[in-house]
Design a protein around this motif. Structure first.
Motif, PDB file in Angstrom:
ATOM      1  N   VAL A 160       0.842  -1.205   0.000  1.00 56.84           N
ATOM      2  CA  VAL A 160       0.000   0.000   0.000  1.00 56.84           C
ATOM      3  C   VAL A 160       0.870   1.246   0.000  1.00 56.84           C
ATOM      4  CG1 VAL A 160      -1.674   1.339   1.334  1.00 56.84           C
ATOM      5  CG2 VAL A 160      -1.970  -1.132   1.088  1.00 56.84           C
ATOM      6  N   HIS A 161       1.920   1.247   0.817  1.00 58.30           N
ATOM      7  CA  HIS A 161       2.833   2.391   0.846  1.00 58.30           C
ATOM      8  C   HIS A 161       3.518   2.562  -0.513  1.00 58.30           C
ATOM      9  CE1 HIS A 161       3.306   2.105   5.506  1.00 58.30           C
ATOM     10  NE2 HIS A 161       2.189   2.700   5.138  1.00 58.30           N
ATOM     11  N   GLY A 162       3.814   1.454  -1.164  1.00 53.75           N
ATOM     12  CA  GLY A 162       4.418   1.526  -2.486  1.00 53.75           C
ATOM     13  C   GLY A 162       3.495   2.176  -3.495  1.00 53.75           C
ATOM     14  N   PHE A 163       2.219   1.799  -3.464  1.00 59.25           N
ATOM     15  CA  PHE A 163       1.243   2.433  -4.348  1.00 59.25           C
ATOM     16  C   PHE A 163       1.164   3.926  -4.058  1.00 59.25           C
ATOM     17  CE2 PHE A 163      -1.165  -1.724  -5.057  1.00 59.25           C
ATOM     18  CZ  PHE A 163      -0.743  -1.820  -6.357  1.00 59.25           C
ATOM     19  N   GLU A 164       1.135   4.270  -2.773  1.00 57.23           N
ATOM     20  CA  GLU A 164       1.042   5.683  -2.405  1.00 57.23           C
ATOM     21  C   GLU A 164       2.286   6.452  -2.840  1.00 57.23           C
ATOM     22  OE1 GLU A 164       0.340   5.362   1.762  1.00 57.23           O
ATOM     23  OE2 GLU A 164      -1.837   5.131   1.532  1.00 57.23           O
ATOM     24  N   ALA A 165       3.423   5.746  -2.920  1.00 59.46           N
ATOM     25  CA  ALA A 165       4.660   6.386  -3.363  1.00 59.46           C
ATOM     26  C   ALA A 165       4.691   6.582  -4.869  1.00 59.46           C
ATOM     27  CB  ALA A 165       5.864   5.549  -2.928  1.00 59.46           C
ATOM     28  N   GLY A 166       3.792   5.897  -5.594  1.00 55.96           N
ATOM     29  CA  GLY A 166       3.723   6.105  -7.040  1.00 55.96           C
ATOM     30  C   GLY A 166       3.916   4.871  -7.888  1.00 55.96           C
ATOM     31  N   ALA A 167       3.980   3.679  -7.277  1.00 55.22           N
ATOM     32  CA  ALA A 167       4.115   2.454  -8.065  1.00 55.22           C
ATOM     33  C   ALA A 167       2.825   2.174  -8.831  1.00 55.22           C
ATOM     34  CB  ALA A 167       4.455   1.276  -7.163  1.00 55.22           C
ATOM     35  N   ASP A 168       2.961   1.466  -9.956  1.00 58.68           N
ATOM     36  CA  ASP A 168       1.807   1.189 -10.812  1.00 58.68           C
ATOM     37  C   ASP A 168       1.231  -0.204 -10.599  1.00 58.68           C
ATOM     38  OD1 ASP A 168       1.738   3.585 -12.856  1.00 58.68           O
ATOM     39  OD2 ASP A 168       3.835   3.056 -12.608  1.00 58.68           O
ATOM     40  N   ASP A 169       2.023  -1.118 -10.088  1.00 63.51           N
ATOM     41  CA  ASP A 169       1.574  -2.498  -9.957  1.00 63.51           C
ATOM     42  C   ASP A 169       2.506  -3.223  -8.998  1.00 63.51           C
ATOM     43  OD1 ASP A 169       0.130  -4.792 -10.370  1.00 63.51           O
ATOM     44  OD2 ASP A 169       0.938  -5.231 -12.348  1.00 63.51           O
ATOM     45  N   TYR A 170       2.128  -4.437  -8.601  1.00 65.19           N
ATOM     46  CA  TYR A 170       3.023  -5.224  -7.770  1.00 65.19           C
ATOM     47  C   TYR A 170       2.889  -6.706  -8.099  1.00 65.19           C
ATOM     48  CZ  TYR A 170      -0.880  -6.715  -4.780  1.00 65.19           C
ATOM     49  OH  TYR A 170      -2.034  -7.274  -4.312  1.00 65.19           O
ATOM     50  N   VAL A 171       3.955  -7.454  -7.812  1.00 66.01           N
ATOM     51  CA  VAL A 171       3.973  -8.905  -7.952  1.00 66.01           C
ATOM     52  C   VAL A 171       4.471  -9.468  -6.634  1.00 66.01           C
ATOM     53  CG1 VAL A 171       4.926 -10.891  -9.180  1.00 66.01           C
ATOM     54  CG2 VAL A 171       4.463  -8.765 -10.423  1.00 66.01           C
ATOM     55  N   VAL A 172       3.785 -10.493  -6.119  1.00 74.33           N
ATOM     56  CA  VAL A 172       4.126 -11.062  -4.825  1.00 74.33           C
ATOM     57  C   VAL A 172       5.093 -12.233  -4.989  1.00 74.33           C
ATOM     58  CG1 VAL A 172       3.232 -12.178  -2.742  1.00 74.33           C
ATOM     59  CG2 VAL A 172       1.915 -10.355  -3.843  1.00 74.33           C
ATOM     60  N   LYS A 173       6.177 -12.222  -4.199  1.00 78.85           N
ATOM     61  CA  LYS A 173       7.112 -13.341  -4.167  1.00 78.85           C
ATOM     62  C   LYS A 173       6.559 -14.440  -3.253  1.00 78.85           C
ATOM     63  CE  LYS A 173      11.286 -10.437  -4.495  1.00 78.85           C
ATOM     64  NZ  LYS A 173      12.537 -10.076  -3.779  1.00 78.85           N
ATOM     65  N   PRO A 174       6.792 -15.725  -3.577  1.00 76.48           N
ATOM     66  CA  PRO A 174       7.435 -16.221  -4.806  1.00 76.48           C
ATOM     67  C   PRO A 174       6.499 -16.058  -5.991  1.00 76.48           C
ATOM     68  CG  PRO A 174       6.646 -18.058  -3.489  1.00 76.48           C
ATOM     69  CD  PRO A 174       6.394 -16.815  -2.677  1.00 76.48           C
ATOM     70  N   PHE A 175       7.022 -15.625  -7.126  1.00 75.19           N
ATOM     71  CA  PHE A 175       6.186 -15.349  -8.287  1.00 75.19           C
ATOM     72  C   PHE A 175       6.550 -16.259  -9.449  1.00 75.19           C
ATOM     73  CE2 PHE A 175       9.662 -12.172  -8.145  1.00 75.19           C
ATOM     74  CZ  PHE A 175      10.408 -12.633  -9.226  1.00 75.19           C
ATOM     75  N   SER A 176       5.639 -16.338 -10.393  1.00 74.32           N
ATOM     76  CA  SER A 176       5.929 -17.018 -11.647  1.00 74.32           C
ATOM     77  C   SER A 176       6.593 -16.014 -12.581  1.00 74.32           C
ATOM     78  CB  SER A 176       4.630 -17.525 -12.285  1.00 74.32           C
ATOM     79  OG  SER A 176       4.808 -17.748 -13.671  1.00 74.32           O
ATOM     80  N   PRO A 177       7.770 -16.336 -13.140  1.00 78.35           N
ATOM     81  CA  PRO A 177       8.406 -15.407 -14.080  1.00 78.35           C
ATOM     82  C   PRO A 177       7.490 -15.069 -15.252  1.00 78.35           C
ATOM     83  CG  PRO A 177       9.936 -17.153 -13.469  1.00 78.35           C
ATOM     84  CD  PRO A 177       8.599 -17.542 -12.913  1.00 78.35           C
ATOM     85  N   ARG A 178       6.638 -16.002 -15.644  1.00 77.94           N
ATOM     86  CA  ARG A 178       5.721 -15.730 -16.749  1.00 77.94           C
ATOM     87  C   ARG A 178       4.696 -14.670 -16.364  1.00 77.94           C
ATOM     88  NH1 ARG A 178       4.036 -21.766 -18.336  1.00 77.94           N
ATOM     89  NH2 ARG A 178       4.179 -21.920 -16.074  1.00 77.94           N
ATOM     90  N   GLU A 179       4.308 -14.652 -15.076  1.00 79.14           N
ATOM     91  CA  GLU A 179       3.396 -13.606 -14.623  1.00 79.14           C
ATOM     92  C   GLU A 179       4.055 -12.239 -14.711  1.00 79.14           C
ATOM     93  OE1 GLU A 179       1.054 -11.981 -10.653  1.00 79.14           O
ATOM     94  OE2 GLU A 179       2.019 -13.947 -10.589  1.00 79.14           O
ATOM     95  N   VAL A 180       5.331 -12.183 -14.327  1.00 82.17           N
ATOM     96  CA  VAL A 180       6.057 -10.914 -14.410  1.00 82.17           C
ATOM     97  C   VAL A 180       6.124 -10.443 -15.861  1.00 82.17           C
ATOM     98  CG1 VAL A 180       8.237  -9.742 -13.984  1.00 82.17           C
ATOM     99  CG2 VAL A 180       7.408 -11.443 -12.350  1.00 82.17           C
ATOM    100  N   VAL A 181       6.428 -11.359 -16.779  1.00 82.50           N
ATOM    101  CA  VAL A 181       6.470 -11.006 -18.205  1.00 82.50           C
ATOM    102  C   VAL A 181       5.108 -10.492 -18.650  1.00 82.50           C
ATOM    103  CG1 VAL A 181       6.735 -11.907 -20.547  1.00 82.50           C
ATOM    104  CG2 VAL A 181       8.347 -12.590 -18.765  1.00 82.50           C
ATOM    105  N   PHE A 182       4.045 -11.148 -18.192  1.00 81.89           N
ATOM    106  CA  PHE A 182       2.688 -10.724 -18.541  1.00 81.89           C
ATOM    107  C   PHE A 182       2.424  -9.297 -18.074  1.00 81.89           C
ATOM    108  CE2 PHE A 182      -1.716 -10.110 -17.274  1.00 81.89           C
ATOM    109  CZ  PHE A 182      -2.421 -10.515 -18.392  1.00 81.89           C
TER     110      PHE A 182
END
Length: 239
Positions: free
Chosen positions: A91-113
């Motif tokens: 939430v703090h990241g969004f408030e700082a200006g981030a556009d999206d997030y991916v939660v670890k552990p993640f699928s590399p294919r999701e990150v590419v998507f």
């Protein structure tokens, strides 16, 4: 794509950087790497990246501060990489200006998507370099809000509002269909291009941030973004 997109991967774990780089280079992206916040900030400000993958938990300057300091100068799309259980940090990241997030552990294919979803829209470089040429069909005018799509410029109460690419896209999308109610799912699909990945809180956080930025210059413009409880959001035109 017309050009090779340039991506900065910021993570203090080499194995994660190596994994992401391998998958992204398969898609012909140009990859740079940074392992701590100071290095990431220096690289992000020195080059025009199309997307930044930014780990929140970094040695030295953390990801949230890096994001805030980038936002002072650039609108580069930022995807946060966060560990499970760090909802407050997200939430703090969004408030700082981030556009999206991916939660670890993640699928590399999701990150590419997610990277491709951001790059399907105008890159940060395009937002910064677009000449403000105004044509009548590209300008949306409301009593307290004007959106110049050619210049990617939003003004409220006569003052320009500095929005990130995703905030701009969300506002412009709502403004194209004033008074129409959109569900969170529709907004995730049409603005973020997520058909199966995505957290509905992403929409809520961006709406909150958009209202806050508009409210600083025009409470009337901020109030146009209306919540329809139990359904979603709309841009409400004053009667």
């Amino acid at each position: 794509m017309e050009k090779e997109a340039k991506i900065l991967i910021v993570d203090d774990e080499e194995r994660i950087r190596r994994l992401l780089k391998m998958y992204l280079e398969r898609e012909n992206f140009v990859i740079d790497e940074a392992e701590h916040g100071e290095q990431a900030l220096e690289m992000a400000l020195a080059s025009d990246y199309d997307t930044i993958l930014l780990d929140l938990m970094l040695p030295g300057i953390d990801g949230i501060e890096v994001c805030q300091r980038i936002r002072e100068h650039k609108a580069t799309p930022i995807i946060m990489l966060t560990a499970k259980g760090e909802e407050t940090n997200r939430v703090h990241g969004f408030e700082a200006g981030a556009d999206d997030y991916v939660v670890k552990p993640f699928s590399p294919r999701e990150v590419v998507f997610r990277v491709k979803a951001i790059l399907r829209r105008a890159s940060a470089t395009a937002f910064l370099k677009t000449d403000p040429v105004v044509t009548s069909h590209s300008v949306i005018v409301f009593p307290d809000l004007t959106i110049d799509h050619d210049a990617h410029k939003v003004t409220a109460n006569g003052q320009e509002v500095n929005l990130t690419p995703k905030e701009y896209e969300l506002l412009h999308y709502l403004a194209l269909s004033p008074d129409k109610v959109f569900t969170r799912e529709e907004l995730l699909k049409d603005v973020w291009h997520y058909d199966f990945f995505g957290d509905l809180r992403t929409v809520d956080t961006h709406i909150k941030r958009l209202r806050e930025k508009l409210n600083k210059v025009s409470p009337q413009a901020a109030n146009m973004i209306a919540t329809v409880w139990g359904v979603g959001y709309k841009l409400e035109v004053p009667k």
